[in-house]
Design a protein around this motif. Structure first.
Motif, PDB file in Angstrom:
ATOM      1  N   ALA A  80      10.937   4.320   2.157  1.00  0.00           N
ATOM      2  CA  ALA A  80      10.660   3.019   1.551  1.00  0.00           C
ATOM      3  C   ALA A  80       9.298   2.498   1.974  1.00  0.00           C
ATOM      4  O   ALA A  80       8.561   1.917   1.159  1.00  0.00           O
ATOM      5  N   ILE A 108      15.737   1.214  -1.921  1.00  0.00           N
ATOM      6  CA  ILE A 108      15.349   0.152  -0.990  1.00  0.00           C
ATOM      7  C   ILE A 108      13.925  -0.319  -1.287  1.00  0.00           C
ATOM      8  O   ILE A 108      13.643  -1.526  -1.319  1.00  0.00           O
ATOM      9  N   LYS A 111      14.025  -2.432  -4.477  1.00  0.00           N
ATOM     10  CA  LYS A 111      14.705  -3.723  -4.291  1.00  0.00           C
ATOM     11  C   LYS A 111      13.782  -4.726  -3.606  1.00  0.00           C
ATOM     12  O   LYS A 111      13.787  -5.932  -3.925  1.00  0.00           O
ATOM     13  N   LYS A 112      12.948  -4.255  -2.712  1.00  0.00           N
ATOM     14  CA  LYS A 112      12.030  -5.151  -2.006  1.00  0.00           C
ATOM     15  C   LYS A 112      10.901  -5.652  -2.899  1.00  0.00           C
ATOM     16  O   LYS A 112      10.195  -6.598  -2.543  1.00  0.00           O
ATOM     17  N   LYS A 161      21.698  -5.679   0.192  1.00  0.00           N
ATOM     18  CA  LYS A 161      22.738  -5.142  -0.684  1.00  0.00           C
ATOM     19  C   LYS A 161      22.935  -6.038  -1.907  1.00  0.00           C
ATOM     20  O   LYS A 161      22.928  -7.254  -1.774  1.00  0.00           O
ATOM     21  N   TYR A 163      21.236  -2.460  -3.649  1.00  0.00           N
ATOM     22  CA  TYR A 163      19.866  -2.045  -3.976  1.00  0.00           C
ATOM     23  C   TYR A 163      19.653  -2.040  -5.492  1.00  0.00           C
ATOM     24  O   TYR A 163      18.569  -2.351  -5.975  1.00  0.00           O
TER      25      TYR A 163
END
Length: 299
Positions: A80, A108, A111-112, A161, A163
């Motif tokens: 990530a 991950i 998602k960020k 959570k 993702y």
């Protein structure tokens, strides 16, 4: 090709359980094998980034019931970071596995950065809890993990959570339909699920259009594609750990992938599970390279 392309090499195999004749699963050789047979030269990427895997083992984890959990988490976090450091939404990213558990680190990273969709093209659903996994290998549970099904140690890394949200996922191509309990897991989710027969009935290009409409309707920041090569027919892709006779032809694959990859909101694709040990002369791999690079011309 109109967009710059980055290749990320993640030769990770700790999500798979080795067979009796193996020292370790051969998917770890996939990026180097593709490079040797001319894939990188055909793609001519702007950059190539790589993250080598730790030594292979099959370590049980009592908390999660998933083997190699701690190493999978460590690798996913490093993945990530690497992706985030070099992520440019204007570029197209080709991610070479490795086994399917590399999806965790990719998920991950995405998602960020926002809210992304996932087009999951695979000969299996990989959407089961550990109690239904005979092997305990994360590669057979990765879609479950990235949507939050399973122990929080894996599903909630960094407290972000899920993702991917289930409603933002299309899972297409599953040919393992005989086990009712296996299939019921995904049927009872919010994932848009099309097994191999349903996919054919719906149509390959229409399925791509349906997915793109969902991306638009949900106002997503983009989407990512997972391609496990075991979604292809066994006669053209026998180099996988869990072989299924039924699957897509290369013509089918092109029909479904070209409109997705050509879309400006597609940030990339991961390619997993192709095992060079099962193709020592490179015959099937060369055929795969020829066809997949044709698809990438739509970028």
């Amino acid at each position: 090709m109109n967009r710059d392309i980055n290749i990320f090499e993640f030769p990770f195999n700790l999500g798979l359980i080795k067979k009796d004749h193996e020292k370790e699963p051969g998917v770890i050789k996939l990026p180097d094998w593709l490079r040797k047979l001319g894939f990188h030269k055909k793609i001519d990427p702007t950059h190539v980034f790589r993250l080598d895997a730790p030594p292979y083992e099959m370590k049980p984890d009592e908390e999660t019931q998933v083997k190699n959990t701690d190493l999978i988490i460590q690798y996913a976090l490093r993945q990530a970071v690497l992706i985030s450091d070099y992520f440019n939404p204007g570029n197209f990213n080709i991610v070479l596995g490795g086994d399917c558990s590399i999806l965790i680190g990719n998920a991950i990273a995405l998602k960020k950065r926002g809210k992304f969709g996932l087009f999951y093209l695979d000969g299996h659903t990989d959407f089961i809890p550990p109690r239904l996994s005979p092997s305990g290998g994360a590669a057979g549970m990765d879609l479950a993990i990235v949507t939050g099904l399973g122990h929080e140690k894996l599903t909630n890394i960094g407290n972000i959570k899920p993702y991917f949200e289930e409603k933002h996922i299309f899972c297409a191509g599953n040919a393992e339909t005989d086990d009712r309990e296996y299939v019921e897991q995904i049927i009872n989710s919010e994932i848009h699920y099309l097994d191999i027969d349903h996919l054919r009935r719906n149509g390959f290009s229409k399925t791509a259009k349906d997915f793109l409409k969902m991306v638009e309707d949900e106002k997503l920041d983009g989407f990512f594609i997972h391609l496990d090569v075991d979604v292809l027919m066994d006669e053209i892709m026998p180099m996988v750990d869990s072989r299924m006779e039924d699957g897509l032809t290369y013509s089918d694959l092109k029909e479904i992938l070209i409109p997705l990859i050509a879309h400006p909101q597609c940030v990339g694709i991961e390619i997993t599970i192709l095992d060079p040990d099962y193709d020592p002369e490179g015959i099937h791999t060369k055929n795969f390279i020829e066809n997949i690079t044709e698809i990438f011309k739509s970028i």
